[in-house]
Design an enzyme around this catalytic site. Structure first.
Site, PDB file in Angstrom:
ATOM      1  NE  ARG A  34      -4.399  -1.288   1.712  1.00  0.00           N
ATOM      2  CZ  ARG A  34      -5.234  -1.736   2.631  1.00  0.00           C
ATOM      3  NH1 ARG A  34      -4.985  -1.535   3.911  1.00  0.00           N
ATOM      4  NH2 ARG A  34      -6.316  -2.369   2.284  1.00  0.00           N
ATOM      5  CE  LYS A 192     -20.436 -14.810   8.490  1.00  0.00           C
ATOM      6  NZ  LYS A 192     -20.587 -13.981   9.680  1.00  0.00           N
ATOM      7  N   GLY A 337      -8.679  -7.977   0.064  1.00  0.00           N
ATOM      8  CA  GLY A 337      -7.426  -8.401   0.709  1.00  0.00           C
ATOM      9  C   GLY A 337      -7.079  -9.860   0.464  1.00  0.00           C
ATOM     10  N   GLY A 360     -13.433  -2.814   1.058  1.00  0.00           N
ATOM     11  CA  GLY A 360     -14.821  -2.319   1.122  1.00  0.00           C
ATOM     12  C   GLY A 360     -15.109  -1.324   0.010  1.00  0.00           C
TER      13      GLY A 360
HETATM   14  P1  AMP Z   1     -14.047 -12.880   2.404  1.00  0.00           P
HETATM   15  O1  AMP Z   1     -13.319 -11.920   3.302  1.00  0.00           O
HETATM   16  O2  AMP Z   1     -15.525 -12.800   2.517  1.00  0.00           O
HETATM   17  O3  AMP Z   1     -13.568 -12.819   0.976  1.00  0.00           O
HETATM   18  O4  AMP Z   1     -13.727 -14.332   2.980  1.00  0.00           O
HETATM   19  C1  AMP Z   1     -12.441 -14.881   2.965  1.00  0.00           C
HETATM   20  C2  AMP Z   1     -12.412 -16.024   3.925  1.00  0.00           C
HETATM   21  O5  AMP Z   1     -13.374 -17.001   3.573  1.00  0.00           O
HETATM   22  C3  AMP Z   1     -11.077 -16.723   3.931  1.00  0.00           C
HETATM   23  O6  AMP Z   1     -10.433 -16.495   5.152  1.00  0.00           O
HETATM   24  C4  AMP Z   1     -11.421 -18.204   3.751  1.00  0.00           C
HETATM   25  O7  AMP Z   1     -10.738 -19.047   4.644  1.00  0.00           O
HETATM   26  C5  AMP Z   1     -12.905 -18.243   4.050  1.00  0.00           C
HETATM   27  N1  AMP Z   1     -13.541 -19.358   3.323  1.00  0.00           N
HETATM   28  C6  AMP Z   1     -13.448 -19.634   2.024  1.00  0.00           C
HETATM   29  N2  AMP Z   1     -14.118 -20.744   1.729  1.00  0.00           N
HETATM   30  C7  AMP Z   1     -14.669 -21.205   2.866  1.00  0.00           C
HETATM   31  C8  AMP Z   1     -15.462 -22.338   3.198  1.00  0.00           C
HETATM   32  N3  AMP Z   1     -15.822 -23.211   2.257  1.00  0.00           N
HETATM   33  N4  AMP Z   1     -15.827 -22.509   4.487  1.00  0.00           N
HETATM   34  C9  AMP Z   1     -15.451 -21.612   5.426  1.00  0.00           C
HETATM   35  N5  AMP Z   1     -14.692 -20.519   5.176  1.00  0.00           N
HETATM   36  C10 AMP Z   1     -14.303 -20.305   3.900  1.00  0.00           C
END
Ligand code: AMP
Length: 384
Positions: A34, A192, A337, A360
């Protein structure tokens, strides 16, 4: 919006809001990506004979307090090494200190130590906006926050303009938002649905195909009526996921990797119709048809990993996907990230047309929202 390059910077004092919110480990900068992203604007200002005061936040300190852990001192030291110049760190907004140093670069202590930053105080914004001749906003990563240094300062400055990084982000992100070529393939993974719902809804309007992975895919799989055992899902998102699925653009994985624990107990390759009660889907395999879609795409948008890639047992999907994107000739845009750390792990950032520095801010921009800092910059005319 006024651009930095349209202004005469000779002998001017520039206050530049940058995003140097970098990870610090044991008092040192752990990843300087960054900081490096801010260099074009800083160097351009210095080459044009301007003096520079940099403003950034770092972490989440309690406002009004100085907390060593969140000091920008390691950032000032790192910047000085990278740019090979003296950099002075100052902790006050008093005018007898600012732009009075022999060094042409000053860094103001973490702006979140100053009261009024969070609530977008007009008083703090006025102070920041009046410190120099020009207020330059270059912190794309914080452009979605309406705070004193990202909004009120722009509104109150005699002249406010965009920096070179902000301009670049706007150009590349707009290409995937408005000036895209088809076929358009979006890849959305991560934990999520709820945190990316607006993006998924918006992308569902513009993209031709949406490849889903991670916990997000689990929620879509469950909404289709299949059993996902112990996998991460969001009950509250099932209904909306089903309605998005019914539009026909979502591509679910077929072969996945399950395990009973995140550490990898009883790891098993299986199909999504065959998940046991005590199993979690933690990774996926890219189908040949999915690879072909990526290969034929003219525009690719990627946010979020395909599995728990931090554990090498569950990195296959994210790794394979990275390599497919690297091979593609499409205009490819990545942001977030985790996505950037996957890119750095499995391919090179040059293998992607553009890697956004925003998390974000990237998501909100790609949802089609006008970010508060950009809106403020758009409202400024020279002398307003
Ligand atoms: P995000 O910040 O929403 O992009 O989420 C990233 C995180 O989602 C990472 O730390 C991954 O370990 C987690 N992740 C990815 N796939 C899965 C899964 N199938 N079950 C649980 N966590 C997950």
């Amino acid at each position: 919006m006024i651009n930095l390059s349209s202004l005469d910077l000779n002998n001017k004092n520039l206050v530049i809001r940058v995003d140097m919110n970098v990870p610090i480990k044991d008092g040192d900068v752990h990843d300087s990506t960054r900081i490096k992203a801010c260099l074009p604007t800083i160097e351009y200002a210095l080459e044009n004979n301007a003096k520079v005061l940099l403003i950034s936040h770092l972490g989440r300190p309690i406002e009004g307090n100085f907390e060593e852990e969140f000091s920008l001192k390691p950032v000032a030291i790192e910047l000085s090494k990278i740019i090979n110049m003296d950099v002075e760190l100052i902790d006050t907004l008093e005018s007898n200190k600012i732009f009075k140093s022999s060094s042409n670069i000053q860094v103001l202590e973490n702006i979140r130590f100053f009261e009024g930053e969070k609530e977008n105080s007009q008083e703090l914004g006025y102070k920041l906006g009046s410190l120099g001749d020009i207020y330059v906003f270059d912190a794309f990563g914080t452009a979605h926050r309406e705070q004193a240094s990202t909004h009120a300062a722009i509104m109150n400055a005699p002249i406010a303009c965009s920096g070179l990084l902000l301009e670049k982000e706007e150009n590349f992100l707009s290409q995937a938002l408005k000036k895209y070529e088809r076929p358009y393939v979006a890849i959305i993974g991560g934990a999520k649905v709820s945190t990316k719902l607006e993006l998924i809804k918006h992308i569902n309007e513009v993209a031709d195909h949406i490849i889903v992975g991670g916990g997000i895919a689990n929620t879509f799989i469950k909404s289709s009526g299949l059993n996902v055992g112990n996998s991460l899902t969001e009950e509250s998102m099932l209904e909306i996921a089903k309605s998005i699925l019914d539009k026909g653009k979502i591509i679910l994985p077929n072969r996945v990797l399950t395990s009973k624990t995140f550490e990898g107990e009883d790891t098993k390759e299986t199909s999504i119709g065959n998940i046991g009660k005590d199993e979690m889907i933690l990774d996926l395999y890219l189908e040949q048809e999915t690879k072909t879609l990526i290969n034929n795409a003219k525009t690719i948008l990627w946010n979020g990993p395909m599995g728990v890639f931090e554990n090498s047992l569950f990195e296959n999907g994210t790794k394979e996907l990275s390599k497919e994107i690297a091979k593609s000739n499409a205009f490819s845009l990545a942001g977030g990230g985790e996505t950037l750390s996957a890119i750095n792990k499995y391919i090179k950032s040059d293998d992607v047309s553009y890697c956004s520095t925003g998390g974000g801010a990237f998501l909100e921009f790609m949802e089609g929202k006008v970010l508060p800092s950009i809106k403020a910059l758009n409202s400024k005319k020279i002398g307003s």
